[in-house]
Structures are given as structure tokens and as C-alpha cells.
Write a protein that holds these residues in place. Sequence first.
Motif: not given
Length: 351
Positions: A77-91, A143-151
Motif C-alpha cells: 500500500k502507499a507509505p503513510e510515514k516517510v523519512y525523507v532526505g535531500f532537496q530533490n526528494n523533498i521537492e 525511507i527516501l534519500g541518498w546512498s550516503s544516508m545508509f552508511d
Amino acid sequence: MKNTIKKLMAFVLTAAMLTACGNNEPANKTNPETNPSSSQEVSASSTESPEAPKSNYPVTIDTYNRSREKIQITFEKAPEKVYVGFQNNIETMLSLGLADKIAACYGLDGEIAEHLKDEFKKVNYLEKGLPKEDVMAMQPDFILGWSSMFDDKRLGDVDYWHSIGTNTYMSLNSGARPRGTLQKVEDEMQDVLNIGKIFNVEEKAQALVDEVYTEIKKIEDYVADKEKVSIAILEDESDSYRVYGANVLGGDIALHAGAELKIGAENSENISAEDLIAANPEAIFMVWYDGFLSPEEVVKSITENPAFASLDAVKNNRVYPLNLTNIYCSGLRCKDGVLEFAKNLYPELYK
């Protein structure tokens, strides 16, 4: 005689009953020819109650882990609670009307896009990313972001999150894929389309992507029969210049904007001042971003340097600032990047 009359009467009564039964319609069936008002009522009712968007779930999306290996994630189903990193994904989330799905976000490189500022007010923006423990406590389902978030020093690899039911997605051009993978505008658009698919807003996502490609086609059509302007895209690193060449997003955006890469056509290796003088491109784009010089300062670093006085770009006032946000993991800002190049290289197209 009496018997004959009785038989005749019985026959007439039976025929009448059969005829009556044949003319009766079921209670839930309407004949539009004999009851036009009923037909109109049905039509009006269907107009007032439009169909809900069709669900496309379950949805399976390709993404990557920290080892740059392709993996698949599935959404029921569609996510309801998202942690978002960085400008491209936020916008992108805001552009798709998904502000209410953002539990928290961080990582802006500069001002939020003007047309998204009202939507941005609705979200919980953090000045810096949260440690893993705090994100765990938030209990996001995506969780939506860049590769660097997952180091290891931040959120850790994606395996842990998947094991507790939290899906992840890395922007393709953020270093998610194997080293040496070419970075293209098409990858940025694929990110947008994937996010649209994850949240069941595919039509909105496609419309936004179409806007980017429409602008690109306008430029490509214009320069099709013209000699392209030769350029260099550089970032001052004190002792040398970082090159944004054809193998990275900045160079690819420039190519879509009708430029010819005089430096960086094959790779993005750093160059010296002497290399720049020898190449002598017709125009130079100097990268700037918040916290690293200003647009005016990066231009002056070339135009006011006596060593570069012989450059055609300096003599013809063709040294321009270029916002990094528009050429690195830029998402929908690819359109802004294309316009930054095209408006400076082919101003007559935008008069």
C-alpha cells in the motif's frame, strides 16, 4: 355445450395471465425507453460519484543497497510515514502533493522552490539528519534519500530496515549504483516516476516528467541546425578545477541544453588553469552552492584572474554562475538546470 364454454373461458384466462407475466420487468431493472426519467437519474448519479483512483498494489520497485547491488522492494500500500532526505526528494514529494506523508525531512542545499513554499510549511523540516535510534523511534514505513544516508555512521545498510518492514529507496544518481555508471537526466526522471508509482500518483508524476522533456525538446529542436556553443563546467577546488563532464549529471544536462563540452567530453577528471587556457571554451559555467562562495564570487574567480584574460569566455563576458542544486541529484530541477544553460547560451530563444 357447457363443457365447451368452460374450456374456452379457461383458455382465455390462461392466455391473459401469460401475457401479464410476460410484460412484467424485474424490480431492479429499468427500461430507458419506457421510463426515460429513470435513465436520467442513473446518469446523474454516476456523474456525481466519480470512480476512485485504481489501486496498483502490490508494487515492486528496483533500488539498491549500500554495496551498490540492485535489489527489489515491494509495497502492499502507499507509505503513510516517510523519512525523507535531500532537496530533490523533498521537492518531488511536495510536487506530487504528498506533504502529509512526510513525517520528517532534512538536507536542503538552498531555498525550497518558490512554488512549493506553501506546501513546505506543512512538513517537519530538520536542520540535520537524525541518528539511527531516533529514526527507529519514529517508526517510518518508508525511507527516501541518498546512498550516503545508509552508511555505518548514519542509518546503516538497508537490510536492517527491510527486516523490520521499512522500505527504502536511494536516488539513482546519488552514488547508489556501481561506480562508473553514467548519470543521466533520464535517471532523475526515473526517480520521479518511481516515487509516483510507490504512492499511486503515477499520472501526476508523468505530467511533471513531461514538463522537463518538453523544455528539452524545445531546445534540441532550436539548436538542431545550429553550431553548438563549446563550454566548460567547473568547480574551483583551489589547486585545480573539478570538471562536470559527460559522464555525470551536470554534463548530461548541458548536452540536453544544446551545449558542446569542450572540456569533459570523455570524463570528469580535474584540470589545471593551464588546461583551461589551452582548451579556451566559448563559455564557462562556474558551480556555486550555499556555503561555498556566491554566484558573483565564482564568476569573479575567473574574470578577475589575470591569468585568464586571454580566454574568449572572459573577453566576451560569457562566464556564468551555475547552481549545483540544479545539476547534481536535481530531480525535477533538471528543468532549471537546462534553462540555466540554454538561457545563457541561446538567449534569443527566450526573448
